[in-house]
Design an enzyme around this catalytic site. Structure first.
Site, PDB file in Angstrom:
ATOM      1  N   GLY A 109       0.794  -1.217   0.000  1.00  0.00           N
ATOM      2  CA  GLY A 109       0.000   0.000   0.000  1.00  0.00           C
ATOM      3  C   GLY A 109       0.826   1.267   0.000  1.00  0.00           C
ATOM      4  O   GLY A 109       0.361   2.323  -0.446  1.00  0.00           O
ATOM      5  N   GLU A 135       1.429   1.848  -3.525  1.00  0.00           N
ATOM      6  CA  GLU A 135       0.156   2.274  -4.116  1.00  0.00           C
ATOM      7  C   GLU A 135      -0.120   3.747  -3.813  1.00  0.00           C
ATOM      8  O   GLU A 135      -0.645   4.478  -4.653  1.00  0.00           O
ATOM      9  CB  GLU A 135      -0.979   1.389  -3.592  1.00  0.00           C
ATOM     10  CG  GLU A 135      -0.925  -0.023  -4.167  1.00  0.00           C
ATOM     11  CD  GLU A 135      -1.972  -0.950  -3.596  1.00  0.00           C
ATOM     12  OE1 GLU A 135      -2.705  -1.585  -4.381  1.00  0.00           O
ATOM     13  OE2 GLU A 135      -2.066  -1.054  -2.350  1.00  0.00           O
TER      14      GLU A 135
END
Length: 278
Positions: free
Chosen positions: A125, A128
């Site tokens: 993440g 991301e």
């Protein structure tokens, strides 16, 4: 201690109760990530505070560029908080990952340019989050990867969509299928980051390069920059004929601006333009 705070690039200012400090005239806002005990992992408090910071920056007309920076040395963002995640049932996991996806979309939807300063690990993440930014700068020693398959998962906060748009389908599949970690130089060679720099003794070389890049954007016409970002983002999702129509609509919005008139006047008068964002 807050896990997310905002400051102006010229230095730290006292924050109000929301954690948002007054952004100085320079027009660069920095989102500071500071969760050292969990390597800036994406826990509930971290995510909630980041949503709040984005909401306030979105409507601040003084802000022209946003830089994402870690206050934890050696780490940008380590991705999911797996200890917190382990306490959730299946329904809670699904809801939280959807919220993470929405968070990345909110970052991508900020109207001004965003830059991720990756001075350390950006995994899962964390990568991301960087992919949701417009531009990325990494220290050559930084480590990046969508490592979810090594944990029995797959990227769920935009990684399967933004990585192939950034580096191409083949490379994205290879990186996701293998869960491989790459360094800043490798990321630069494949187009994952815009710039890579050798790390310095302070551990903030990527941040310093990101600031230089932000200052290069800063003098340009703010509304034109916003419209350029919008035209690119929307146009990349459609065929080129539709994209040209989107560009035309964005251009039309820029025609009546005072900044366009100022740009032409400055050119005629052979002086630097003074843009005001209107």
């Amino acid at each position: 201690m807050r896990e997310i705070s905002v400051r102006g690039s010229c230095g730290l200012h006292p924050s109000d109760s929301s954690g948002i400090s007054n952004v100085p005239c320079e027009g660069i806002a920095e989102i500071l990530m500071n969760r050292p005990h969990a390597r800036n992992s994406l826990g509930k408090v971290f995510v909630n505070e980041l949503f709040s910071a984005l909401e306030q920056l979105r409507f601040d007309e003084k802000v022209r560029v946003v830089v994402f920076k870690s206050e934890v040395k050696g780490v940008f963002c380590a991705g999911a908080d797996l200890k917190e995640r382990a306490k959730m049932d299946d329904a809670e996991v699904g809801h939280f990952v959807k919220r993470l996806r929405n968070l990345m979309d909110e970052i991508a939807a900020l109207p001004v340019p965003t830059i991720a300063a990756i001075d350390g690990y950006a995994l899962g993440g964390g990568l991301e989050l960087a992919l949701a930014c417009d531009l990325r700068v990494a220290a050559s020693s930084a480590k990046m990867g969508l490592i979810e398959t090594t944990r029995g998962l797959l990227p769920g906060a935009g990684g399967t969509q933004r990585l192939p748009r950034c580096v191409g389908i083949g490379l994205a599949k290879e990186l996701i299928f293998t869960g491989r970690q790459i360094d800043g130089q490798q990321a630069f060679s494949m187009g994952l980051v815009n710039h890579t720099v050798p790390q310095n003794n302070e551990g903030d070389a990527a941040y310093q390069r990101a600031l230089t890049l932000a200052k290069e954007i800063l003098p340009q016409a703010p509304f034109a920059v916003k419209m350029g970002k919008l035209a690119i983002n929307r146009g990349m999702e459609v065929d080129i004929a539709s994209g040209m129509a989107i560009e035309g609509m964005c251009y039309a919005q820029n025609i009546p601006t005072r900044d366009r008139q100022e740009g032409m006047a400055a050119f005629r008068e052979k002086r630097p333009p003074q843009f005001i964002g209107k």
